[in-house]
Scaffold this active site. Structure first.
Site, PDB file in Angstrom:
ATOM      1  N   LYS A   8      75.903  30.923  65.267  1.00 19.82           N
ATOM      2  CA  LYS A   8      75.865  30.955  66.732  1.00 19.82           C
ATOM      3  C   LYS A   8      74.608  30.321  67.298  1.00 19.82           C
ATOM      4  O   LYS A   8      74.087  30.746  68.333  1.00 19.82           O
ATOM      5  CB  LYS A   8      76.029  32.395  67.254  1.00 19.82           C
ATOM      6  CG  LYS A   8      77.187  33.160  66.640  1.00 19.82           C
ATOM      7  CD  LYS A   8      78.482  32.359  66.597  1.00 19.82           C
ATOM      8  CE  LYS A   8      79.025  32.053  67.980  1.00 19.82           C
ATOM      9  NZ  LYS A   8      80.283  31.233  67.912  1.00 19.82           N
ATOM     10  N   HIS A  64      75.258  27.746  56.478  1.00 21.90           N
ATOM     11  CA  HIS A  64      74.540  28.850  57.100  1.00 21.90           C
ATOM     12  C   HIS A  64      73.637  29.543  56.071  1.00 21.90           C
ATOM     13  O   HIS A  64      72.971  30.525  56.413  1.00 21.90           O
ATOM     14  CB  HIS A  64      75.513  29.895  57.645  1.00 21.90           C
ATOM     15  CG  HIS A  64      76.260  29.499  58.878  1.00 21.90           C
ATOM     16  ND1 HIS A  64      75.711  28.729  59.880  1.00 21.90           N
ATOM     17  CD2 HIS A  64      77.535  29.791  59.281  1.00 21.90           C
ATOM     18  CE1 HIS A  64      76.610  28.557  60.844  1.00 21.90           C
ATOM     19  NE2 HIS A  64      77.717  29.188  60.501  1.00 21.90           N
ATOM     20  N   SER A  98      75.683  35.885  71.570  1.00 21.69           N
ATOM     21  CA  SER A  98      76.806  35.068  71.125  1.00 21.69           C
ATOM     22  C   SER A  98      77.421  35.627  69.844  1.00 21.69           C
ATOM     23  O   SER A  98      78.651  35.673  69.698  1.00 21.69           O
ATOM     24  CB  SER A  98      76.334  33.621  70.904  1.00 21.69           C
ATOM     25  OG  SER A  98      77.408  32.795  70.531  1.00 21.69           O
TER      26      SER A  98
END
Length: 288
Positions: free
Chosen positions: A45, A100, A130
């Site tokens: 995010k 990630h 988010s």
């Protein structure tokens, strides 16, 4: 392979089993990068989809066909996802890759090659908001009971994908060692065309002014939200509950002010100062 209720633990980090298996994570940690690769690194995010779109258009020289016909996960696949080995057979050179994962997991593999690394960082308060909304709609995450509870877990680093603080410090701590270009979500929001020009210079892939303007236009939040290749609508409602929210929700800067109480903001600022206060990175965001 649904595995919606499965959590994988890898390198002491919890990860959604719908997207990762022990095998896929092992493959990622031993992946053989090439010097011509471009690796996009983000904490969840933080602008991942946005940068995937930007990079796709830089390397297509402004040709819209890739972003109109291929999902973002096919154009710039995540090295740790279950589908990565299959997707790897279909992407050309330079390979646009996404992750990630924390730096410590990929460090051994990155010492064997020197891909260009792009790290996108975002105001962690906006990341919290988010991420909270995304976990509410994504059925492969545990449903957060409350924003307060999620904020507590985020600050403790026990959310899926681990600590934001450790992720940022890990990657930016080796900025000189790696061929790493750091850019913030806020910079992209402030002057996208200038950021595209900076990125193209870093990538040694020049874009003409008209191409930069086209990229700015087609990577605007409004346009991307209507593009089914990136807006999440290709994902089954069995995986993303669109009654609870949208994958592309607001795309703004400072939305945290609509969620944090003054007490939560002060508590987060104290934690931020403890974790990040001694580091020199000049992030352009407002924590107050």
């Amino acid at each position: 392979m649904a595995r919606l209720d499965v959590t994988e633990v890898f390198a002491n980090i919890r990860l959604p089993g719908h997207l990762h298996t022990e095998s896929s994570l092992h493959f990622a940690s031993h992946f053989e990068f090439q010097d011509t690769d471009v690796l996009l690194v983000t904490y969840p995010k933080s602008g991942t989809t946005w940068m995937q779109e930007i990079l796709s258009l830089i390397y297509s020289n402004g040709n819209l066909q890739p972003i109109k016909t291929l999902p973002n996960w096919a154009r710039a696949p995540w090295v740790e996802h279950t589908y990565f080995q299959e997707q790897l057979q279909h992407i050309g050179c330079p390979r646009l890759l996404t992750t990630h994962l924390p730096q410590s997991v990929l460090a051994p593999a990155l010492k064997k090659a020197k891909p260009k690394v792009i790290y996108v960082v975002r105001n962690p308060k906006d990341v919290v908001v988010s991420y909270y909304h995304f976990q509410r709609m994504a059925k492969f995450f545990p449903d957060p009971a409350s924003f307060e509870g999620f904020l507590h877990d985020f600050m403790a680093g026990t959310v899926h994908y681990g600590s934001w603080f450790e992720h940022v410090k890990g990657w930016l701590g080796c900025q000189e060692e790696l061929d790493l270009f750091c850019i913030s979500y806020e910079e992209l929001h402030q002057d996208l065309k200038c950021c595209v020009e900076r990125l193209s210079a870093f990538l040694d892939h020049p874009v003409h002014p008209d191409q930069a303007e086209l990229i700015r236009e087609h990577c605007s939040f409004a346009v991307m939200k209507e593009n089914v290749m990136v807006n999440g609508t290709l994902v089954s409602p069995e995986v993303l509950d669109f009654q609870k929210g949208q994958f592309m929700r607001k795309g703004t800067v400072g939305d945290w002010r609509n969620h944090f109480s003054p007490e939560q903001s002060a508590r987060f600022n104290e934690k931020y100062q403890q974790e990040m206060g001694g580091h020199p990175w000049p992030f352009r965001w407002d924590m107050d």
